[in-house]
Design a protein around this motif. Sequence first.
Motif, PDB file in Angstrom:
ATOM      1  N   UNK A 141      77.379  39.903  -0.240  1.00 42.28           N
ATOM      2  CA  UNK A 141      77.789  39.802   1.162  1.00 42.28           C
ATOM      3  C   UNK A 141      78.088  38.357   1.554  1.00 42.28           C
ATOM      4  N   UNK A 142      77.338  37.429   1.006  1.00 48.75           N
ATOM      5  CA  UNK A 142      77.547  36.010   1.322  1.00 48.75           C
ATOM      6  C   UNK A 142      78.935  35.531   0.899  1.00 48.75           C
ATOM      7  N   UNK A 143      79.543  36.229  -0.043  1.00 50.63           N
ATOM      8  CA  UNK A 143      80.872  35.846  -0.535  1.00 50.63           C
ATOM      9  C   UNK A 143      82.008  36.543   0.212  1.00 50.63           C
ATOM     10  N   UNK A 144      81.680  37.437   1.141  1.00 49.55           N
ATOM     11  CA  UNK A 144      82.730  38.171   1.844  1.00 49.55           C
ATOM     12  C   UNK A 144      83.488  37.249   2.795  1.00 49.55           C
ATOM     13  N   UNK A 145      84.741  37.581   3.079  1.00 40.52           N
ATOM     14  CA  UNK A 145      85.511  36.769   4.032  1.00 40.52           C
ATOM     15  C   UNK A 145      84.847  36.700   5.405  1.00 40.52           C
ATOM     16  N   UNK A 146      84.185  37.774   5.811  1.00 35.97           N
ATOM     17  CA  UNK A 146      83.547  37.801   7.123  1.00 35.97           C
ATOM     18  C   UNK A 146      82.407  36.801   7.216  1.00 35.97           C
ATOM     19  N   UNK A 164      84.295  35.832  14.886  1.00 37.70           N
ATOM     20  CA  UNK A 164      83.772  35.925  13.522  1.00 37.70           C
ATOM     21  C   UNK A 164      82.423  36.651  13.516  1.00 37.70           C
ATOM     22  N   UNK A 165      81.619  36.399  14.536  1.00 41.30           N
ATOM     23  CA  UNK A 165      80.319  37.074  14.651  1.00 41.30           C
ATOM     24  C   UNK A 165      80.513  38.580  14.790  1.00 41.30           C
ATOM     25  N   UNK A 166      81.475  38.969  15.592  1.00 39.78           N
ATOM     26  CA  UNK A 166      81.743  40.397  15.792  1.00 39.78           C
ATOM     27  C   UNK A 166      82.163  41.069  14.484  1.00 39.78           C
ATOM     28  N   UNK A 167      83.016  40.419  13.725  1.00 37.31           N
ATOM     29  CA  UNK A 167      83.446  40.975  12.434  1.00 37.31           C
ATOM     30  C   UNK A 167      82.265  41.056  11.467  1.00 37.31           C
ATOM     31  N   UNK A 168      81.432  40.027  11.464  1.00 37.83           N
ATOM     32  CA  UNK A 168      80.238  40.017  10.608  1.00 37.83           C
ATOM     33  C   UNK A 168      79.297  41.159  10.993  1.00 37.83           C
ATOM     34  N   UNK A 169      79.105  41.357  12.281  1.00 40.74           N
ATOM     35  CA  UNK A 169      78.222  42.433  12.742  1.00 40.74           C
ATOM     36  C   UNK A 169      78.744  43.804  12.327  1.00 40.74           C
ATOM     37  N   UNK A 170      80.078  43.972  12.346  1.00 40.20           N
ATOM     38  CA  UNK A 170      80.658  45.244  11.892  1.00 40.20           C
ATOM     39  C   UNK A 170      80.338  45.501  10.430  1.00 40.20           C
ATOM     40  N   UNK A 171      80.489  44.470   9.608  1.00 43.87           N
ATOM     41  CA  UNK A 171      80.196  44.612   8.174  1.00 43.87           C
ATOM     42  C   UNK A 171      78.722  44.955   7.974  1.00 43.87           C
ATOM     43  N   UNK A 172      77.849  44.255   8.674  1.00 45.05           N
ATOM     44  CA  UNK A 172      76.418  44.509   8.522  1.00 45.05           C
ATOM     45  C   UNK A 172      76.050  45.911   9.016  1.00 45.05           C
ATOM     46  N   UNK A 173      76.706  46.372  10.071  1.00 39.56           N
ATOM     47  CA  UNK A 173      76.450  47.731  10.559  1.00 39.56           C
ATOM     48  C   UNK A 173      76.884  48.758   9.515  1.00 39.56           C
ATOM     49  N   UNK A 174      78.012  48.504   8.858  1.00 43.12           N
ATOM     50  CA  UNK A 174      78.471  49.431   7.821  1.00 43.12           C
ATOM     51  C   UNK A 174      77.505  49.437   6.644  1.00 43.12           C
ATOM     52  N   UNK A 175      77.025  48.263   6.251  1.00 43.96           N
ATOM     53  CA  UNK A 175      76.054  48.177   5.154  1.00 43.96           C
ATOM     54  C   UNK A 175      74.782  48.927   5.534  1.00 43.96           C
ATOM     55  N   UNK A 176      74.310  48.706   6.755  1.00 42.08           N
ATOM     56  CA  UNK A 176      73.100  49.397   7.211  1.00 42.08           C
ATOM     57  C   UNK A 176      73.305  50.908   7.235  1.00 42.08           C
TER      58      UNK A 176
END
Length: 162
Positions: free
Chosen positions: A14-19, A88-100
């Motif tokens: 996840x740390x390597x993702x564009x988000x 950028x925070x919003x995009x990151x939160x979307x990714x984390x929500x999908x992972x969760x």
Amino acid sequence: MSYIEKARALGEALAKTPEVQALISAEAAIMADPVARPLFMEFREKEKSVVTSQMLSGYAPEKDAIALVELKGKLSAKNPLIKNFFQATQKHQRIMAMVNLMITTAINGTPKAEDLPIPEEMKALASQLLDPKKAAELMQSGKLPEGFKLPPGMKLPGGKQP
């Protein structure tokens, strides 16, 4: 591999993702800017206060939460670096929500669309996406379910445009 090792590997991926990279870059740009930094630090302090209050009492006072949202809007309008950070925070939160969601689904099984906390008009669409066979068909075809639109600039896996 233990589940702890797998969690670490997931975190590293996840740390390597564009988000995540965009979020890190956006924050670094703010911290390097003498105008944006104090504005952003003021926001962070107020945000910390609201979060602390919420943790201690179980809820955030409505007036404080509203003031924080208003401050966020003002800062976004006032400074493009801060606006970029919030986007950028919003995009990151979307990714984390999908992972969760994926982790929760693996543990508890696939939820029913009617159990999701989404508007009624989206539940039929969600049921298509939650059906493993239908989702696999959609992913292979590169097509989206009827009525589903991706946000501007977002692409399907593999870079396909719907």
